[in-house]
Design a protein around this motif. Structure first.
Motif, mmCIF file in Angstrom:
data_model
loop_
_atom_site.group_PDB
_atom_site.id
_atom_site.type_symbol
_atom_site.label_atom_id
_atom_site.label_comp_id
_atom_site.label_asym_id
_atom_site.label_seq_id
_atom_site.Cartn_x
_atom_site.Cartn_y
_atom_site.Cartn_z
ATOM 1 N N GLN B 100 0.792 -1.212 0.000
ATOM 2 C CA GLN B 100 0.000 0.000 0.000
ATOM 3 C C GLN B 100 0.833 1.274 0.000
ATOM 4 N N SER B 189 -4.768 11.471 -10.318
ATOM 5 C CA SER B 189 -4.210 11.336 -11.666
ATOM 6 C C SER B 189 -3.179 10.219 -11.703
ATOM 7 N N GLN B 193 -2.846 6.322 -13.646
ATOM 8 C CA GLN B 193 -1.619 5.863 -14.297
ATOM 9 C C GLN B 193 -1.237 4.461 -13.824
ATOM 10 N N ASN B 196 -3.840 1.781 -14.859
ATOM 11 C CA ASN B 196 -3.717 1.442 -16.274
ATOM 12 C C ASN B 196 -2.486 0.586 -16.531
ATOM 13 N N LEU B 197 -1.407 0.906 -15.813
ATOM 14 C CA LEU B 197 -0.192 0.111 -15.948
ATOM 15 C C LEU B 197 -0.446 -1.328 -15.527
ATOM 16 N N GLU B 261 -21.571 11.086 -6.040
ATOM 17 C CA GLU B 261 -21.891 11.193 -7.465
ATOM 18 C C GLU B 261 -21.129 12.377 -8.049
ATOM 19 N N ASN B 263 -22.130 14.152 -10.483
ATOM 20 C CA ASN B 263 -23.114 15.154 -10.874
ATOM 21 C C ASN B 263 -23.731 15.795 -9.637
ATOM 22 N N PRO B 264 -23.541 17.105 -9.462
ATOM 23 C CA PRO B 264 -24.022 17.748 -8.234
ATOM 24 C C PRO B 264 -25.524 17.638 -8.038
ATOM 25 N N LEU B 265 -26.285 17.571 -9.135
ATOM 26 C CA LEU B 265 -27.743 17.508 -8.985
ATOM 27 C C LEU B 265 -28.179 16.185 -8.370
ATOM 28 N N THR B 266 -27.605 15.101 -8.891
ATOM 29 C CA THR B 266 -27.972 13.807 -8.319
ATOM 30 C C THR B 266 -27.299 13.606 -6.972
#
Lengths: 384, 311
Positions: B100, B189, B193, B196-197, B261, B263-266
Motif C-alpha cells: 500500500q 491522476s 496511471q 492502467n499500468l 456522485e 453530478n451535483p444535482l444527483t
C-alpha cells in the motif's frame, strides 16, 4: 453553464456501451532522467556532517590525538619503560618555551637551609636562580629558593622532558602517548567485541521475538545484575592484569546496552512493509536480518559506538585508579592519573597532562557522536 | 465452491489473533470463515471498510501470517498447510504482492537495482550483469529509465515508487499478484496511471490479480468480480456489474450508497443507507451461510433473509 441531469439525457445517450469511451491517459508513461547525482545514505550523512563546525573540530581533535599517539612514543628519544632514578620527578622543560618563563624546568624548593646554598655538591653551579624568601626558623637561616631543577639533579644540559618525568624518572610525554595508544586500543577492542556480540544477540532477540526474545532478554538481565567490580577483580585473578582481562571485563556486561538498542530497532523495523515485501519474495531470515533490517539500524549503532569509546576509556581509567589497571610498566591514561594523584600537591603537572588529554578525548568523542547522531538522523534526510 | 476452474481457491479461511494469557486472553477474529475463488487471468476485487480484514486475507494467502484454519488452494495445491522449504519456494515463485505505502514498501538503504533484483537473487541468479539487464527491462516496462537503477527510493515520487514496487513484483514472473491497496496512497491522476499500468501488465503477462481496496470506483473500474467484506466475513460476492446493479446484502447497499456522485444535482438527492448489524439481521433463530442467489452471485444470509432480499 448548465448542469446536465442524468435523468433528462436524450435516450440514445443514456446507455452508452463502454467501448464508446476513450481514456484521456493513453500515452505511455515515460519518466525523465534525474539531473542530479545519486546520493546514498552515507554520502548524504557525510555531507551534513561536514557542514557542522563542531563535528569537524572534534573529528580533527580525535585524529590529531590518534596521530600523536602513533608518532610521539617513537620520536621522543626515550622509551616508556626507561627508568632513570637520578632524574626522577623532573618538571616540564620545552625548547623555546623555556625562554618565556613557562616550562623552563624550574621548581621552587621551600624551607631549605641557607648555608647549604653555597655547597656545590647539593646545589651545583648555576642551579640556584632566585631566592624568593628569607626567614628565620628556630635560629637557623632558611630560604625558599627557585632552582633550575635539571641542573639541581645534575641532568645533562641537552636533556628535555616536555611533560616532565615521573617518580622513576621515566619521560611522561612518551608515557602519556604510549598510554593513550593503549587506552584507545582497549576502548577499540572492547567496543568492537561489545558491538559484535550485542548486534548478533539483539538481532536474534528482536527478529524472532516471542519466547526466544523473552529467554534472551532474561539471560541478559541476569548478567546485567552481576556486580561489575567483582567480576572485573575475578577476571584479574583468573587472567592476570593485562589488556585481555580488561577488555574482557569491559565486555562482560558492556554488550547488553548494544543488544538492547539493536533489539528495539529490530522491533521497529521488522514489521515495515519493505521487510514484508522481501519476505513475500522468499528472502531467507539471515538475509532479512543483515541486508534489510540491520542497515537501517546503523545510524543509532554508530552513534552508540562513538559514545561507547570514551565510555570505555573512562571505565579503564576508573579501574586503573582502583589499582585494577594494566600491568606495569605499561602505561594507560588511567594508570598515569592514578600515579599522578599520589603526588598531586608536589608535582601537579604529573596529573595535569593526562587529565587534559582524557578530557579532550571525552569532549571530542561526545561532540562528534552528537554531530553524527544529527547527521545520521533519517528525518533530516535530503535537507540542504 | 470447490471448482477446478479457479487458480486460487480460499476455503473457510480463518485468521484469529490472540493476545494475553489465561483470563486476560483475547481473540480477534480478523478473518472468519472466508471462502472465495479467483479464476485465471481475472481481477478479483476485495472491498470493505478499514479493519474489515481484507489486508489480513491477502497477507494470510501469501503466508505473511500463518492461518488459524481453513485451506488455500493454488492450482490445486494447498498453500495454507505447514510451511517448509518446498512450499515456500512454490508460494514465492507463483504469488507476488504489491504494498500500500509507496514510501514504506521500499528499503531506504537499497538502490532500486538491489530492490527490484532481490527476487532474482533469492532464486539463485548470480550473474550481476544478467540481473541488471533484467532489472532494466522491468523498469522500462513500468515506465522508468535505465539510469534510475542506481538511485535510492527517496529520490522518487509516490507514483514512481509504486511502479518500482510493481516492477519488484513482476520480475519473478508470478501467476498471481496480490495488490494490497496499491493506489490508495496516491493522488487521483497518478492512481489512473498505476491502474492502467497494472491493466496493461495483466493483459501482457496473463496475470491474475487479487485487488484489495476500499475505493469503490477504482474497484469497479478495475475488477471483474468483487467480494465485499465486513468484520472478517465475506458478505457478498458477485460480478462487478451485478454487484452495482443489484446489491443484496444491506452492507453492500450501505457501501454503494456512500459513493459520491460526480453530478451535483444527483449528488444532492443521494440517500445514504446506514448498516446496523443488530437491526438488519436476526440470527438468533437461524444461522447465516453463503448462498448462491443468481449464477455467480453469492450472498451471506439466513434462509428468511434470502426470501426477503431476493424478491
Amino acid at each position: 453553464m448548465k448542469w446536465i441531469d442524468r435523468n433528462n439525457l436524450p435516450e440514445e445517450l443514456k446507455n452508452l456501451p463502454d467501448s464508446s469511451f476513450e481514456s484521456l491517459h493513453q500515452e505511455d508513461i515515460k519518466d525523465e532522467k534525474f539531473q542530479t547525482k545519486p546520493v546514498g545514505f552515507f554520502r548524504d550523512a557525510m555531507i551534513r556532517l561536514s557542514k557542522s563546525k563542531v563535528s569537524m573540530i572534534s573529528v580533527s581533535c580525535i585524529v590529531l590525538i590518534i596521530i600523536l599517539a602513533l608518532l610521539v612514543p617513537n620520536i621522543t628519544g626515550y622509551s616508556f619503560t626507561e627508568q632513570n632514578l637520578g632524574n626522577k620527578n623532573l618538571p616540564p622543560k620545552i625548547q623555546g618555551l623555556e625562554k618565556l618563563g613557562i616550562a623552563d624546568g624550574t621548581r621552587v624548593l621551600e624551607n631549605r637551609k641557607k648555608d647549604a646554598l653555597s655547597d656545590p655538591d647539593r646545589y651545583p653551579e648555576g642551579s640556584v636562580l632566585e631566592i624568593l624568601r628569607e626567614f628565620d626558623s628556630k635560629g637557623v637561616a632558611m630560604v625558599d629558593v627557585k632552582v633550575d631543577y635539571y641542573k639541581y639533579v645534575g641532568a645533562e644540559d641537552n636533556r628535555y622532558h616536555w611533560f616532565g618525568t615521573d617518580y622513576l624518572g621515566r619521560d611522561l610525554l612518551t608515557r602519556l602517548f604510549q598510554g593513550t595508544r593503549i587506552s584507545l586500543m582497549i576502548a577499540f577492542f572492547s567496543v568492537l567485541t561489545n558491538c559484535f556480540i550485542g548486534v548478533i544477540y539483539g538481532a536474534i532477540s528482536g527478529y524472532y521475538g516471542g519466547k526466544v526474545d523473552m529467554i534472551l532478554t532474561h539471560v541478559a538481565e541476569v548478567l546485567d545484575g552481576m556486580p561489575y567490580i567483582v567480576v572485573t577483580i575475578l577476571f584479574m585473578i583468573l587472567f592476570g592484569s593485562g589488556m585481555v582481562s580488561i577488555v574482557l571485563a569491559l565486555t562482560i556486561t558492556g554488550w547488553i546496552g548494544t543488544s538492547r538498542l539493536i533489539r528495539s530497532q529490530f522491533y521497529r523495523f521488522k514489521g515495515r512493509e519493505y521487510v514484508l515485501a522481501a519476505r513475500t519474495l522468499g528472502v531467507p531470515d539471515l538475509t532479512l536480518i543483515f541486508r534489510h533490517i540491520l542497515p537501517n539500524c546503523v545510524g543509532p549503532l554508530i552513534t552508540r559506538v562513538m559514545i561507547a569509546i570514551p565510555g570505555a576509556i573512562f571505565s579503564e581509567s576508573f579501574l586503573a585508579y582502583l589499582g585494577l589497571g594494566i600491568k606495569a610498566p605499561n602505561p594507560s591514561i588511567g594508570v598515569l592519573l592514578a600515579d599522578g594523584q599520589k603526588v598531586l600537591l608536589q608535582y601537579p603537572y604529573q596529573t595535569l597532562f593526562p587529565a587534559v588529554l582524557i578530557s579532550l578525548l571525552m569532549i571530542a568523542f561526545n561532540l562528534f557522536s552528537n554531530g553524527l547522531r544529527d547527521a545520521l538522523d533519517p528525518t533530516k534526510r535530503g535537507e540542504e | 465452491m470447490a471448482d477446478s476452474q479457479y487458480i486460487l481457491e480460499v476455503n473457510n479461511l480463518c485468521q484469529h489473533f490472540t493476545s494475553g494469557h489465561g483470563k486476560k486472553k483475547m481473540t480477534v477474529k480478523a478473518v472468519d470463515d472466508v471462502s472465495f475463488g479467483v479464476r485465471p487471468a481475472e481481477t478479483f476485487g476485495l472491498v470493505g471498510e478499514s479493519g474489515c480484514g481484507k489486508t489480513t486475507t491477502g497477507r494470510t494467502i501469501i503466508r505473511l501470517y500463518n492461518p488459524t484454519s481453513g485451506e488455500v488452494l493454488f492450482n490445486g495445491r494447498d498453500i495454507a498447510s505447514k510451511m517448509n522449504g518446498d512450499l515456500r519456494r512454490y508460494l514465492t515463485d507463483n504469488i507476488a504482492m504489491i504494498f500500500q505505502d509507496p514510501i514504506e514498501s521500499l528499503n531506504p538503504k537499497m538502490t532500486i537495482e538491489e530492490i527490484v533484483g532481490e527476487g532474482l537473487k533469492v532464486r539463485g541468479m548470480k550473474d550481476r550483469a544478467e540481473i541488471r539487464q533484467k532489472v532494466i527491462e522491468m523498469l522500462r516496462k513500468v515506465g522508468l529509465v535505465e539510469e534510475h537503477a542506481t538511485r535510492y527510493p527517496h529520490e522518487f515520487s509516490g507514483g514512481q515508487r509504486q511502479r518500482i514496487g510493481i516492477a519488484r513484483a513482476i520480475i519473478i514472473n508470478p501467476k498471481l499478484i496480490i495488490a494490497d491497496e496499491p493506489v490508495s496512497a496516491l493522488d487521483v491522476s497518478v492512481q489512473a496511471q498505476v491502474i492502467n499500468l497494472l491493466n496493461d501488465l495483466k493483459e501482457e503477462m496473463g496475470l491474475t490479480i487479487l485487488f484489495i481496496a476500499h475505493n469503490l470506483s477504482v474497484v469497479k473500474y478495475f475488477s471483474d468480480r468483487i467480494g465485499v467484506m465486513y468484520y472478517g466475513h465475506l458478505v457478498e460476492v458477485a460480478k462487478g456489474d451485478d454487484l452495482y446493479r443489484n446489491p443484496l446484502h444491506p452492507y453492500t447497499k450501505a457501501l454503494l450508497s456512500a459513493i459520491p456522485e460526480p453530478n451535483p444535482l444527483t449528488e444532492r438527492s443521494r440517500v445514504r443507507v446506514d448498516y446496523v448489524p443488530e437491526r438488519d439481521h436476526d440470527y438468533s433463530k437461524e444461522q447465516p451461510s453463503m448462498v448462491e442467489v443468481e449464477p455467480e452471485h453469492y450472498v451471506y444470509c439466513s434462509p428468511s433473509e434470502l426470501k426477503k432480499w431476493s424478491v
